[in-house]
Each structure stands twice: as C-alpha cells, then as structure tokens.
Motif scaffolding. Structure first.
Motif, PDB file in Angstrom:
ATOM      1  N   ALA A 346      -6.540  -1.740 -37.179  1.00  0.00           N
ATOM      2  CA  ALA A 346      -5.790  -2.987 -37.351  1.00  0.00           C
ATOM      3  C   ALA A 346      -5.391  -3.202 -38.807  1.00  0.00           C
ATOM      4  CB  ALA A 346      -6.624  -4.165 -36.843  1.00  0.00           C
ATOM      5  N   ILE A 347      -6.312  -2.984 -39.723  1.00  0.00           N
ATOM      6  CA  ILE A 347      -5.998  -3.164 -41.147  1.00  0.00           C
ATOM      7  C   ILE A 347      -4.978  -2.133 -41.601  1.00  0.00           C
ATOM      8  CG2 ILE A 347      -6.977  -3.031 -43.472  1.00  0.00           C
ATOM      9  CD1 ILE A 347      -9.554  -4.195 -42.358  1.00  0.00           C
ATOM     10  N   ARG A 348      -5.102  -0.927 -41.105  1.00  0.00           N
ATOM     11  CA  ARG A 348      -4.210   0.157 -41.534  1.00  0.00           C
ATOM     12  C   ARG A 348      -2.762  -0.137 -41.161  1.00  0.00           C
ATOM     13  NH1 ARG A 348      -6.836   4.153 -39.178  1.00  0.00           N
ATOM     14  NH2 ARG A 348      -8.126   4.522 -41.032  1.00  0.00           N
ATOM     15  N   TYR A 349      -2.516  -0.758 -40.003  1.00  0.00           N
ATOM     16  CA  TYR A 349      -1.156  -0.962 -39.521  1.00  0.00           C
ATOM     17  C   TYR A 349      -0.693  -2.416 -39.660  1.00  0.00           C
ATOM     18  CZ  TYR A 349      -1.126   3.758 -37.665  1.00  0.00           C
ATOM     19  OH  TYR A 349      -1.153   5.127 -37.545  1.00  0.00           O
ATOM     20  N   THR A 350      -1.373  -3.187 -40.486  1.00  0.00           N
ATOM     21  CA  THR A 350      -0.963  -4.574 -40.739  1.00  0.00           C
ATOM     22  C   THR A 350      -0.578  -4.718 -42.208  1.00  0.00           C
ATOM     23  OG1 THR A 350      -2.446  -5.384 -39.007  1.00  0.00           O
ATOM     24  CG2 THR A 350      -1.655  -6.985 -40.609  1.00  0.00           C
ATOM     25  N   GLU A 351       0.633  -5.178 -42.460  1.00  0.00           N
ATOM     26  CA  GLU A 351       1.120  -5.330 -43.831  1.00  0.00           C
ATOM     27  C   GLU A 351       1.102  -6.777 -44.303  1.00  0.00           C
ATOM     28  OE1 GLU A 351       1.626  -2.850 -45.749  1.00  0.00           O
ATOM     29  OE2 GLU A 351       1.325  -1.370 -44.147  1.00  0.00           O
ATOM     30  N   SER A 352       1.132  -7.725 -43.374  1.00  0.00           N
ATOM     31  CA  SER A 352       1.093  -9.145 -43.745  1.00  0.00           C
ATOM     32  C   SER A 352       0.396  -9.908 -42.627  1.00  0.00           C
ATOM     33  CB  SER A 352       2.502  -9.705 -43.958  1.00  0.00           C
ATOM     34  OG  SER A 352       3.254  -9.635 -42.751  1.00  0.00           O
ATOM     35  N   GLY A 353      -0.185 -11.047 -42.994  1.00  0.00           N
ATOM     36  CA  GLY A 353      -0.904 -11.830 -42.000  1.00  0.00           C
ATOM     37  C   GLY A 353      -2.387 -11.576 -42.098  1.00  0.00           C
ATOM     38  N   GLY A 354      -2.995 -11.111 -41.024  1.00  0.00           N
ATOM     39  CA  GLY A 354      -4.419 -10.897 -41.081  1.00  0.00           C
ATOM     40  C   GLY A 354      -4.981 -10.252 -39.840  1.00  0.00           C
ATOM     41  N   VAL A 355      -6.326 -10.171 -39.809  1.00  0.00           N
ATOM     42  CA  VAL A 355      -7.080  -9.569 -38.714  1.00  0.00           C
ATOM     43  C   VAL A 355      -8.177 -10.542 -38.303  1.00  0.00           C
ATOM     44  CG1 VAL A 355      -8.587  -7.655 -38.046  1.00  0.00           C
ATOM     45  CG2 VAL A 355      -6.605  -7.225 -39.506  1.00  0.00           C
ATOM     46  N   LEU A 356      -8.308 -10.738 -37.011  1.00  0.00           N
ATOM     47  CA  LEU A 356      -9.324 -11.629 -36.474  1.00  0.00           C
ATOM     48  C   LEU A 356     -10.219 -10.853 -35.515  1.00  0.00           C
ATOM     49  CD1 LEU A 356     -10.602 -14.426 -35.828  1.00  0.00           C
ATOM     50  CD2 LEU A 356      -8.838 -14.669 -34.053  1.00  0.00           C
ATOM     51  N   VAL A 357     -11.540 -10.996 -35.692  1.00  0.00           N
ATOM     52  CA  VAL A 357     -12.519 -10.369 -34.813  1.00  0.00           C
ATOM     53  C   VAL A 357     -13.334 -11.484 -34.176  1.00  0.00           C
ATOM     54  CG1 VAL A 357     -14.411  -8.717 -34.631  1.00  0.00           C
ATOM     55  CG2 VAL A 357     -12.605  -8.362 -36.332  1.00  0.00           C
ATOM     56  N   ALA A 358     -13.392 -11.474 -32.843  1.00  0.00           N
ATOM     57  CA  ALA A 358     -14.075 -12.559 -32.140  1.00  0.00           C
ATOM     58  C   ALA A 358     -14.664 -12.055 -30.846  1.00  0.00           C
ATOM     59  CB  ALA A 358     -13.103 -13.707 -31.877  1.00  0.00           C
ATOM     60  N   CYS A 359     -15.520 -12.884 -30.241  1.00  0.00           N
ATOM     61  CA  CYS A 359     -16.098 -12.589 -28.928  1.00  0.00           C
ATOM     62  C   CYS A 359     -15.924 -13.819 -28.044  1.00  0.00           C
ATOM     63  CB  CYS A 359     -17.580 -12.225 -29.064  1.00  0.00           C
ATOM     64  SG  CYS A 359     -18.389 -11.926 -27.460  1.00  0.00           S
ATOM     65  N   ARG A 360     -15.315 -13.620 -26.873  1.00  0.00           N
ATOM     66  CA  ARG A 360     -15.123 -14.705 -25.913  1.00  0.00           C
ATOM     67  C   ARG A 360     -15.992 -14.443 -24.692  1.00  0.00           C
ATOM     68  NH1 ARG A 360     -10.238 -17.336 -27.340  1.00  0.00           N
ATOM     69  NH2 ARG A 360      -8.965 -16.113 -28.802  1.00  0.00           N
ATOM     70  N   ARG A 361     -16.557 -15.507 -24.151  1.00  0.00           N
ATOM     71  CA  ARG A 361     -17.341 -15.392 -22.916  1.00  0.00           C
ATOM     72  C   ARG A 361     -16.394 -15.550 -21.735  1.00  0.00           C
ATOM     73  NH1 ARG A 361     -22.959 -16.319 -24.030  1.00  0.00           N
ATOM     74  NH2 ARG A 361     -23.269 -16.896 -26.226  1.00  0.00           N
ATOM     75  N   TRP A 371      -7.831  -8.865 -33.160  1.00  0.00           N
ATOM     76  CA  TRP A 371      -6.427  -9.274 -33.246  1.00  0.00           C
ATOM     77  C   TRP A 371      -5.844  -8.845 -34.579  1.00  0.00           C
ATOM     78  CZ3 TRP A 371      -3.980 -12.556 -29.515  1.00  0.00           C
ATOM     79  CH2 TRP A 371      -4.815 -12.998 -28.489  1.00  0.00           C
ATOM     80  N   ASP A 372      -4.569  -8.500 -34.572  1.00  0.00           N
ATOM     81  CA  ASP A 372      -3.880  -8.228 -35.832  1.00  0.00           C
ATOM     82  C   ASP A 372      -2.441  -8.718 -35.732  1.00  0.00           C
ATOM     83  OD1 ASP A 372      -1.889  -6.011 -35.172  1.00  0.00           O
ATOM     84  OD2 ASP A 372      -3.735  -5.027 -34.535  1.00  0.00           O
ATOM     85  N   THR A 373      -1.812  -8.844 -36.865  1.00  0.00           N
ATOM     86  CA  THR A 373      -0.398  -9.260 -36.931  1.00  0.00           C
ATOM     87  C   THR A 373       0.441  -8.091 -37.443  1.00  0.00           C
ATOM     88  OG1 THR A 373      -0.772 -10.156 -39.150  1.00  0.00           O
ATOM     89  CG2 THR A 373      -0.973 -11.686 -37.299  1.00  0.00           C
ATOM     90  N   GLY A 374       0.117  -6.904 -36.965  1.00  0.00           N
ATOM     91  CA  GLY A 374       0.775  -5.694 -37.446  1.00  0.00           C
ATOM     92  C   GLY A 374       2.082  -5.386 -36.749  1.00  0.00           C
ATOM     93  N   ILE A 375       2.417  -4.109 -36.709  1.00  0.00           N
ATOM     94  CA  ILE A 375       3.737  -3.684 -36.225  1.00  0.00           C
ATOM     95  C   ILE A 375       3.865  -3.809 -34.712  1.00  0.00           C
ATOM     96  CG2 ILE A 375       4.044  -2.110 -38.162  1.00  0.00           C
ATOM     97  CD1 ILE A 375       3.226   0.191 -36.318  1.00  0.00           C
ATOM     98  N   GLY A 376       2.733  -3.913 -33.988  1.00  0.00           N
ATOM     99  CA  GLY A 376       2.811  -3.978 -32.534  1.00  0.00           C
ATOM    100  C   GLY A 376       3.062  -2.612 -31.920  1.00  0.00           C
ATOM    101  N   ILE A 377       2.890  -2.556 -30.614  1.00  0.00           N
ATOM    102  CA  ILE A 377       2.990  -1.277 -29.902  1.00  0.00           C
ATOM    103  C   ILE A 377       3.895  -1.455 -28.700  1.00  0.00           C
ATOM    104  CG2 ILE A 377       1.685   0.519 -28.700  1.00  0.00           C
ATOM    105  CD1 ILE A 377      -0.790  -0.495 -30.302  1.00  0.00           C
ATOM    106  N   PRO A 378       4.950  -0.641 -28.562  1.00  0.00           N
ATOM    107  CA  PRO A 378       5.829  -0.742 -27.391  1.00  0.00           C
ATOM    108  C   PRO A 378       5.059  -0.479 -26.104  1.00  0.00           C
ATOM    109  CG  PRO A 378       6.803   0.651 -29.104  1.00  0.00           C
ATOM    110  CD  PRO A 378       5.385   0.405 -29.502  1.00  0.00           C
ATOM    111  N   PRO A 379       5.469  -1.101 -24.988  1.00  0.00           N
ATOM    112  CA  PRO A 379       4.745  -0.925 -23.720  1.00  0.00           C
ATOM    113  C   PRO A 379       4.635   0.529 -23.278  1.00  0.00           C
ATOM    114  CG  PRO A 379       6.279  -2.759 -23.560  1.00  0.00           C
ATOM    115  CD  PRO A 379       6.555  -2.096 -24.867  1.00  0.00           C
ATOM    116  N   GLU A 380       5.674   1.323 -23.520  1.00  0.00           N
ATOM    117  CA  GLU A 380       5.632   2.713 -23.069  1.00  0.00           C
ATOM    118  C   GLU A 380       4.650   3.562 -23.874  1.00  0.00           C
ATOM    119  OE1 GLU A 380       9.110   2.215 -25.955  1.00  0.00           O
ATOM    120  OE2 GLU A 380       8.261   1.142 -24.221  1.00  0.00           O
ATOM    121  N   GLN A 381       4.122   2.992 -24.983  1.00  0.00           N
ATOM    122  CA  GLN A 381       3.178   3.741 -25.809  1.00  0.00           C
ATOM    123  C   GLN A 381       1.734   3.290 -25.600  1.00  0.00           C
ATOM    124  OE1 GLN A 381       3.663   6.262 -28.049  1.00  0.00           O
ATOM    125  NE2 GLN A 381       5.837   6.430 -27.548  1.00  0.00           N
TER     126      GLN A 381
END
Length: 583
Positions: A346-361, A371-381
């Motif tokens: 996540a850090i490697r592919y994020t240039e702006s914004g941030g990274v969030l690590v959490a646990c939900r029940r 979570w990251d605010t990086g480049i995103g990944i196309p559905p076919e990939q």
C-alpha cells in the motif's frame, strides 16, 4: 449399380486404421450372426420344401464365417496404420464372398410360389443387411462389398419373372439397396468426423501435456535460477553486513559514520528483497506450516505502525491504525507477515493521501483491512496481481517498487491457514485488502505476541567453530565473533573442522548449509558430533531458497538462519542456544 453410386475408395492409413479398429471390435459377433442366420434359413427351407442340399450352402457359410473370424488374427498388427489398408482389402474380399453366398441363397432358394418361404428368406437377407449396416459402415468400401453381392441377385430373381405382379419388388429391392448405401455413406461420414475429433482431442491433449511439461520445466528452471541467484547474492551480502557491523565498532569520523549508514541502508534494502524471495520459496517448498493460537491483534498492529509509520512519513503519507480489542484464532506470525506485505504494498503504490489499517468485527470474524489512496487496480487485474512477479505501473521494473511477490506471498500464507485475501478497488481512488480471521474469546497466552528483545550477554571465552567454504564469510565471522569476545576457529570443510578439534571442543558450531564437494552443513555437523561423541549446539546458515534445500535444512535439528544474517539476529540465536544447553 456402380453407375448410381460409384464404389468408394479407402481413406488415408491413419483414418482407415481407426475405422478398421471399430469394425474389428464387432466383427466376431457379425460372423456368428451370419452363420446362425444361415442355419435358420436352412432349417426353414428343409421344413418347407424338403431340399436338404441347402445344408451344403449352410456349411459353406459357416466355413466362410469361421475363416473370416479366425483368419484375421493371423494378420500382424491388423489395425495399425502400416497394415490397415491390407486388412481393409482382406476384409472387403471376405465380406464380398459372404455377401455372394447370401445372394446365391436368394438366387437358388427364393421360391416365389411359397409366400412363407419368400417372406422368411427376404426377412433374413434384409436383417443381415441391416446388421451389416451397423457393423461395417465405419469403412464404406467394406460395407458396399457386402451389400452389392447380397441384394443384386435377389433383385435379378424378381426381374427374371417379368411378371408385373412383382412390380413393387422390381422397384423396392433396388430402393432398399440405395437406402442401405446412402445410410452407409452417412454413417461412414459420421464415423470419419468422430474419428477426426478423436484425433484432434488426442493432439490437443498431447499439446496440453507438452505445454504443461514445458511450464513445469520453466517453473523448475525459475526456481533453480532464483535459488542459485539468491544463494550467490546472499553470500557477499552476508559478509558485507558482518563487515559493516565490525566496522561500526571501530573509531570512525562523522563522515565515515554517514557513509557506513548509507552502506547499511543499501545492504538492508538488498536483504529485504532477498528475504522476499525466501518467503516465496518457503511457500513453494511447503515448509510453512500454520500454528494457530488465540492472540490479541493490537500488539501486532502497534508493532507494524512503529515499523511503517516512518516510511509513510518519508513519502508524506498519513499512516493511521484503529485500535482494537479483538482476539483472533490464527497463526500470529503468518498474520503479521501478511499484514506486513499488504502494508508495504500500500505504501509503495500510494503517492498522496494515506494508509489505514483496521479490524472490523463481522459475523463472528475479525476482518483485517488495509486501505490506501493509491493508484487502484482495474477489475480485470484483480486475480492477476496475486500471481508472482506481476506488478502494475512498473514497466521499468523499478526495484524500489519491489519484486511483485508481496501479494503472492500474502495470498499463499492466507491459504496455508485456510483463509483468503480479498480485494476491492477503484482505479485512481485506492484499494482495500481484507483478511477475515476467526474471532475467539480469550488469548491462549496474554501478551504472547509481544516479543521482548533478548538482552545480549557476554560471549567471553565462548569457543565457536565456523565451517564455511567462502573466505570472505570466514573472515567476517571471525572478526565479528572475536569482537564479541569469542574464541573462533574457522574451517572450509568437515575434514578440516575435525582436524582442528584435537586441542579443544567447541561450545557452539556455525556452519554453512552448502559446502564444497556436494557436502552439506548437516553432514558436517554429523561428522563433528560423531568425532566428539556428543551433540554440540549448532546454527545452520543457508543462502539457498530451493524448495528441496529448505526442507533438508529444516531436518538438521539445528537453528536455521537465512543469509544475509543480521548481527543482532545471530547474537540472539547464539544466546538462546547457550541458555538452552546450560539448562
């Protein structure tokens, strides 16, 4: 009749061999049926007309059917491509003879004055022709060889009467023959198509097997290459790290300290990439085994935050962790390694914004999310990114963006625990990776996931035997261990090590796994222990990542460290072994 339907030719040997194989399977039943039908016809003629001479015809038919059935076994490899044409000609000739006998029966014993006799004889000939259609149609010339001499004589009997009362038979018999030939032609075409599809399927299966074999060979070659390259790179990096530690213990100027820090940073980056390859090789080797237990997630999340927050700050990213009281049941080390790969990615592919690590029940599970605010990944990939060496947005293979193994390792580790890493992403907006882990009530050992650092103790006077065939590693180990107060003896082989044991007995042995002469560290340990008559605590170091080498190294019973080894890790392992031997 040849003017109505030209006599067909045999197909090419490969196709003809398959056709004759189909006929050959049912040929014996066909000959038995032909003989039994001749017996029935003979009985009917004798009872209705008293003409016992038909027994000669029946006997001749039996002899012809027996010769055809048993004679084919004397044809070597009759259904092979080499002999298929000869077998087809042989069978056509025999069936033409048998068909002629049936035609002769119609010529000699078709008594039109006897309605019952005529019906019986015509029914038997029609039945035999229908049976022949089912058995001999895969090869059209064989079927035609039987039909023509069987039907034409019967037609000639009706034509010879010149009685218009038999006009339906004048027309019906040749029509029946034409229908038989048309059906035989269609059946032969279907048989050819089916055989052609079978050939295609065989070729496709053969191609698939060949491609699978090539893929497996390529995969093995890749593993061997990675293992060899990793081993060859780990050796000098291992020595470099030990030399750097030894150098840091000497008086240095501020400028030299700065240069040493850069050396250590570069060495650490290379070590991180090689450790990634090692993690991947461990998965391929199947040496990673899940050891689930109940543990708290919060210490792991806090540890990862302390590790990755400075990296995020260096890229001007916001790193946040939501605290959690969740207790989950899984392998704590594997969960930590999965999160480490996901966060690093996540850090490697994020240039702006941030990274969030959490646990939900959610539904009795703790869903770990990165979570990251990086480049995103196309559905076919979404599936491809979990494949090894697959990267997005890195056509130039920038080493700062890793090797493309992080997600493959995360996915493989999750499968080892029976879990799955899932993904949701929008190109240009970011991604979230999730790992659902079963929740439980209480940890097995409260706080067991918090690893307290081992305080280094003194090694003054500790006798250490180092067996390594790399001179630079020997030198680096001697310098480091000597600086720790150890009495160090180095050897290149197990023979040299045994020779050095005459005046003293080591308290600890450190051996390389791969030695010269195709010998292993495990064999060296066994030789030294056999010579001493006792079991000396030992550390096996390996730069190998080949799956079979990893499995073998784990069976040595010694502590296993992977090159390049950090000095602190080596010291901690030595302390543990010394304390264990004292107890």
């Amino acid at each position: 009749m040849s003017l109505l339907l030209p006599l067909p030719r045999f197909d090419q040997p490969r196709l003809l061999a398959a056709q004759m194989e189909l006929i050959d399977h049912s040929f014996g039943i066909g000959m038995l049926g032909s003989f039994l039908a001749s017996v029935l016809l003979s009985a009917g003629i004798i009872f209705s007309t008293g003409r016992i001479e038909i027994l000669w015809w029946s006997a001749t038919m039996g002899a012809a059917c027996a010769l055809a059935h048993f004679g084919r076994f004397y044809l070597p490899a009759r259904t092979s491509e080499e002999h298929a044409t000869r077998y087809a000609k042989w069978m056509t000739a025999h069936l033409t003879g048998i068909g002629t006998l049936w035609g002769l029966a119609g010529w000699l014993y078709l008594d039109l004055s006897s309605v019952i006799g005529t019906i019986c004889l015509l029914a038997l000939i029609a039945g035999m022709s229908a049976a022949a259609l089912a058995i001999f149609s895969p090869c059209l010339p064989v079927a035609v060889g039987f039909f023509l001499p069987t039907i034409v004589p019967v037609w000639s009997v009706f034509l010879g009467t010149r009685d218009m009362r038999y006009l339906p038979m004048f027309l019906g018999v040749p029509l029946y023959l034409i229908v038989l030939l048309v059906f035989a032609h269609n059946y032969a075409r279907v048989a050819r198509r089916s055989i052609g599809l079978r050939f295609e399927n065989r070729e496709l299966v053969a191609q698939l097997r060949a491609q699978t074999q090539r893929a497996e060979e390529a995969n093995r070659a890749k593993s061997v290459f990675l293992a060899s390259a990793s081993h060859d790179l780990r050796q000098p990096l291992h020595a470099l790290g030990l030399f750097a530690v030894s150098l840091g213990r000497t008086p240095l100027s501020d400028k030299q300290r700065e240069l040493l820090a850069h050396i250590e940073a570069s060495s650490g980056a290379a070590r991180e990439m090689l450790n990634t390859l090692l993690d991947f090789s461990k998965l391929e080797a199947g040496v990673v085994k899940a050891q689930p237990c109940a543990f708290r997630l919060q210490p792991i999340l806090r540890k990862l935050e302390n590790e990755f927050a400075p990296l995020a700050d260096a890229k001007r990213l916001v790193y946040r962790t939501h605290d959690t009281t969740a207790v989950v049941y899984a392998d704590a080390n594997l969960v930590e390694l999965i999160l480490r790969n996901l966060i690093a990615n996540a850090i490697r592919y994020t240039e702006s914004g941030g990274v969030l690590v959490a646990c939900r029940r959610r539904d009795g599970q703790g869903v770990l999310e990165v979570w990251d605010t990086g480049i995103g990944i196309p559905p076919e990939q979404h599936r491809e990114i979990f494949l090894e060496f697959h990267q997005l947005g890195n056509p130039e293979r920038d080493r700062r963006k890793g090797l493309g193994l992080g997600l493959a390792i995360a996915g493989g580790l999750a499968q080892t625990m029976g879990l799955q890493v899932t993904l949701a992403s929008q190109p240009g907006r970011g991604s979230v990776f999730r790992l659902a882990v079963p929740l439980t009530a209480h940890p097995d050992e409260p706080g067991s996931t918090v690893v307290e650092p081992v305080r280094p103790g003194g090694f003054a006077g500790l006798r250490v035997l180092v067996i390594d065939d790399d001179y630079s590693v020997q030198t680096a180990m001697r310098e480091l261990l000597t600086s720790w107060g150890c009495h160090c003896v180095t050897a290149e082989s197990e023979q040299e090590a045994v020779a050095a044991l005459a005046p003293w007995v080591p308290d600890l042995m450190i051996v390389d796994y791969r030695l010269r002469g195709h010998r292993t560290g495990q064999q060296a340990l066994e030789a030294v222990n056999a010579y001493l008559g006792l079991s000396v605590p030992a550390i096996v170091m390996t730069g190998d990542t080949a799956p079979n080498r990893l499995r073998d190294a784990q069976t040595s019973g010694a502590a296993l460290l992977h090159k390049p080894v950090e000095a602190e890790m080596l010291r901690m392992t030595m302390l543990k072994l010394i304390r264990s031997s004292c107890h």
